[in-house]
Write an enzyme that holds these catalytic residues in place. Structure first.
Site, PDB file in Angstrom:
ATOM      1  N   CYS A  33     -41.094   9.255   3.617  1.00 33.21           N
ATOM      2  CA  CYS A  33     -39.664   9.045   3.847  1.00 33.21           C
ATOM      3  C   CYS A  33     -39.497   7.611   4.315  1.00 33.21           C
ATOM      4  CB  CYS A  33     -39.097  10.074   4.832  1.00 33.21           C
ATOM      5  SG  CYS A  33     -39.922  10.118   6.443  1.00 33.21           S
ATOM      6  N   TRP A  34     -38.477   7.302   5.090  1.00 30.56           N
ATOM      7  CA  TRP A  34     -38.226   5.904   5.457  1.00 30.56           C
ATOM      8  C   TRP A  34     -39.307   5.348   6.372  1.00 30.56           C
ATOM      9  CZ3 TRP A  34     -37.187   1.254   4.861  1.00 30.56           C
ATOM     10  CH2 TRP A  34     -36.857   0.385   5.895  1.00 30.56           C
TER      11      TRP A  34
END
Length: 347
Positions: free
Chosen positions: A95-96
């Site tokens: 994810c980020w």
């Protein structure tokens, strides 16, 4: 219960692992690891809702809402990752910044017997890695930088060289812009992060090459900037200056920009942005030519009174090699001959 195995960016890349991005489709569209799959945990609106709850009611309430939203999706998410696993042995979820989204999806998958890795640090770690790796790859590379006035078919020649197996990086192609005031017509630029990632991916493929051929650009292509290590290497490169007759350049530019495909308004809008750089009578003449559909005349006037003058001011101080040709084909042949020779100057 199986412990989620984390993996560093460099290790995952070196081993050729396959990446799965669990951010929203909008985040994925803006930037992602090249060739990654998108299996979003939330939609953009769902993520927005959870963030608002976190801001107003706190972390506990936000997590409860996240569980409520995700629960019905778990079978579908696991199934999609399982399909990817059928085609790729090792899968890395990210994810980020290596937070709860990647942890959640990796946990769902591992509980279902679909064993995956989780990327330590997420996309943020990947970005830091590629910016350092670009510099590493370029350390022992020689860059041949092709300069020339607008319409000298530099991009066309580069793409032809690439098809023939020469180590080429098409910066304008990666940036989705032709590098001029009219350069965005018919094209779409990626985000800066996506551009950097695409450039890195291309460099990785050329890691073992002794030299790379690129087109001379300003540091900015449209709204994007060439990463500093690459830009510095271009400044240190061997400059190849190319020349074609004006009428050949006009002919090529007409094709390259697909002039005439769009309505006059598409060309008049960027023309307005350079009005202050043109004599009023010349501007009026170009504007009239566009409105009348006389694009050849408009292109020639733009070259003589705008692009050529701009190019003379921005061209590099040193010219290591100069190549003149009558046609694009002849120009390509001369560049190929140069690159194949053993007598290329060191700059």
């Amino acid at each position: 219960m199986n412990v989620i195995k984390e993996i560093e960016v460099e290790q995952a890349i070196e081993k050729g692992f396959t990446f799965v991005d669990v951010r929203t489709p909008e985040e994925f569209e803006e930037f992602h690891i090249p060739r990654a799959y998108n299996v979003p945990l939330f939609t953009f609106e769902e993520k927005k809702t959870i963030s608002e709850i976190y801001r107003t009611k706190g972390e506990k309430e936000a997590r409860l809402k996240a569980v409520e939203i995700v629960s019905p999706k778990i079978p579908s998410i696991v199934s999609r990752v399982a399909e990817i696993k059928k085609r790729h042995e090792n899968v890395v979820i990210y994810c980020w910044r290596g937070g709860l989204r990647s942890l959640a999806v990796a946990t769902f998958c591992n509980l279902a017997g679909i064993f995956v890795f989780r990327l330590r640090g997420g996309y943020r770690a990947f970005r830091q890695f590629i910016l350092n790796d670009i510099q590493r790859i370029l350390e022992d590379k020689k860059l041949y930088v092709i300069y020339g006035p607008t319409g000298c078919a530099k991009t066309h020649v580069l793409r032809s060289l690439a098809r023939k197996g020469f180590p080429v990086i098409d910066l304008e192609g990666l940036a989705g812009h032709r590098g001029s005031v009219f350069g965005s017509i018919g094209l779409k630029q990626p985000s800066q992060k996506m551009f950097d990632a695409l450039l890195w991916a291309k460099l990785r493929k050329l890691d073992n090459e002794k030299f790379i051929v690129v087109e001379g650009e300003s540091k900015r292509i449209g709204r994007l900037f060439i990463p500093e290590p690459f830009w510095k290497k271009m400044e240190q490169g061997i400059n190849i200056m190319v020349e074609l007759p004006l009428e050949t350049r006009v002919e090529y530019s007409m094709k390259d920009y697909r002039v005439g495909k769009y309505s006059p308004e598409v060309y008049l809008k960027p023309l307005e942005r350079i009005k202050k750089y043109l004599p009023q009578e010349i501007y009026n003449e170009i504007e009239s030519a566009i409105n009348e559909g006389n694009y050849r005349k408009a292109v020639e006037l733009l070259m003589v009174y705008y692009y050529d003058k701009l190019y003379k001011r921005s061209m590099p101080e040193k010219c290591d090699i100069k190549i003149s040709a009558a046609t694009v084909g002849e120009l390509e042949e001369k560049i190929i001959s140069l690159l194949q020779s053993q007598d290329i100057p060191e700059g």
